[in-house]
Design an enzyme around this catalytic site. Structure first.
Site: not given
Length: 420
Positions: A258-260, A263
């Site tokens: 999800h993060c890279i 976000d």
């Protein structure tokens, strides 16, 4: 405050629920999926970092999963840990956050501390969530307190876990900051208070944007280093011996989780929406990182061409389809677009992953079963492509028995195969 509730029992919410239970709280885990809630109440985990035994221990200490929002009543703290994916045209999809806060507004008790942990763009807590809680007449810092605390869960990380990773907290007001910090101080070793909710929201985006941009840097370098016959992996190993001013990042077949992949787009979206100009670093990094699956395909074609073979009809074995090593999480994994493109080019694609029994591709709803005999499949393939270096793999051994081995993770002896 002995009873708390965590909305969302996924990779963020479930470890948080465990941390709270271990700290002595009675914990309600509100989950939208009834099958997930039932499984948790039967001691079955769906999260890599938490075993079935740990779920059973949580249940014995006062944890309960539920789909009933009325269970939120009486909770001194409610933490929202719901997904925040990208919607149409890459815009933030906060529908699950909005739904969670509407549910909260109708069910929380007076004096509850509400914390949003879902990654989002700066201003969400104050401009979107606060009005939902006040529209029925509730007053901030009287009837409820409201803060943001970015999640920092790193699935598969055995060194830094919830309890020993510093927790950033920023409230809509100083009173809300204090209330949220008081709670988190009971379950983590260090709480870091930000100036406010917007600063806490932006800190999460900065963390991930930093990684996003630096990964894009080495991904682009991997392309021209290959063309210039320079071993980028050796370059990085040399550079990281510098004890200051440098942090090693590594190229790969694309970015996942999800993060890279997601976000940083929240930050870029907010800059464009509020200020009318682009966040160029983020958009360029996104372009580069998104290009890597196609670049991997081109390298596969090049290796096969050197052996007088085309992709069409060639047997391609993919090793590792998750976005991180040693976990089962496939969110945004670059393996999916790579597999889809190979199938579209007519390749005979198979896969192996110790964490994934069935790999679902997007091409025609195709599902592949994991190969049963790894070494036989390696020896039979025209090319083996390592997309994820799970620690259970003896990659040097597999490269030795393969016809061609393409390593996108820099994990194999360079004399035994081609590297990204």
């Amino acid at each position: 405050m002995n009873k708390i509730a965590v909305i969302g029992q996924g990779y963020v919410g479930l470890p948080l629920a465990k941390g709270a239970v271990d700290a002595g709280f009675e914990v309600i885990g509100l989950e939208a999926n009834p099958n997930t809630a039932e499984a948790l109440n039967n001691g079955i985990s769906h999260v890599d970092d938490i075993s079935n035994e740990e779920i059973s221990a949580m249940l014995s200490k006062g944890y309960q999963a539920t789909v009933d929002p009325k269970e939120l009543a009486g909770a001194g703290v409610v933490i929202v840990c719901v997904p925040t994916p990208l919607g149409d045209a890459g815009s933030p999809d906060l529908s699950m956050v909005i739904s969670a806060f509407k549910t909260l507004s109708a069910n929380i008790s007076s004096g509850t501390t509400v914390v949003l942990e879902s990654t989002t763009y700066p201003g969400t807590t104050e401009d979107l969530c606060l009005p939902i809680l006040t529209e029925t007449g509730k007053k901030l810092d009287e009837d409820f307190f409201l803060a943001f605390s970015p999640e920092r869960i790193d699935p598969g990380n055995q060194t830094y876990r919830l309890e020993n990773t510093p927790k950033v907290v920023g409230g809509v007001t100083s009173a809300s900051t204090a209330k949220a910090a008081e709670f988190y101080s009971k379950i983590v070793e260090q709480v870091v208070t930000a100036k406010g909710a917007k600063e806490a929201e932006t800190s999460k985006l900065l963390e991930n944007t930093y990684r996003h941009v630096n990964i894009a840097l080495v991904n682009e370098m991997s392309k021209f280093c290959n063309d210039l016959n320079i071993d980028l992996w050796d370059v990085i190993n040399a550079a990281k011996t510098k004890p200051f001013g440098f942090q090693a990042f590594y190229p790969g077949p694309g970015v996942g989780g999800h993060c890279i992949p997601i976000d940083p787009n929240y930050l870029s979206y907010e800059v464009r929406k509020s200020l009318g100009y682009p966040f160029r670093f983020v958009e360029l990094a996104q372009e580069i990182n998104n290009s890597m699956p196609d670049y991997v395909i081109s390298r596969i074609q090049e290796i096969l061409n050197n052996n007088c073979k085309s992709v069409k009809g060639s047997k391609v074995l993919i090793l590792g389809v998750t976005y991180k090593p040693d976990i089962a999480d496939q969110r945004e994994s670059p393996a999916t677009p790579i597999g889809d493109k190979l199938v579209g080019l007519g390749a005979d694609v198979s896969f192996h992953d110790p964490k994934v029994p069935v790999w679902k591709l997007l091409s025609g709803g195709l599902s592949l079963n994991v190969v049963e005999d790894l070494e036989t499949a390696v020896a039979d393939a025209d090319i083996v492509v390592c997309l994820q270096n799970h620690h259970s793999y003896d990659l040097d051994r597999l490269a030795t028995i393969s016809n061609e081995f393409f390593d996108t993770r820099g994990a194999v002896n360079p004399e035994l195969g081609s590297r990204l």
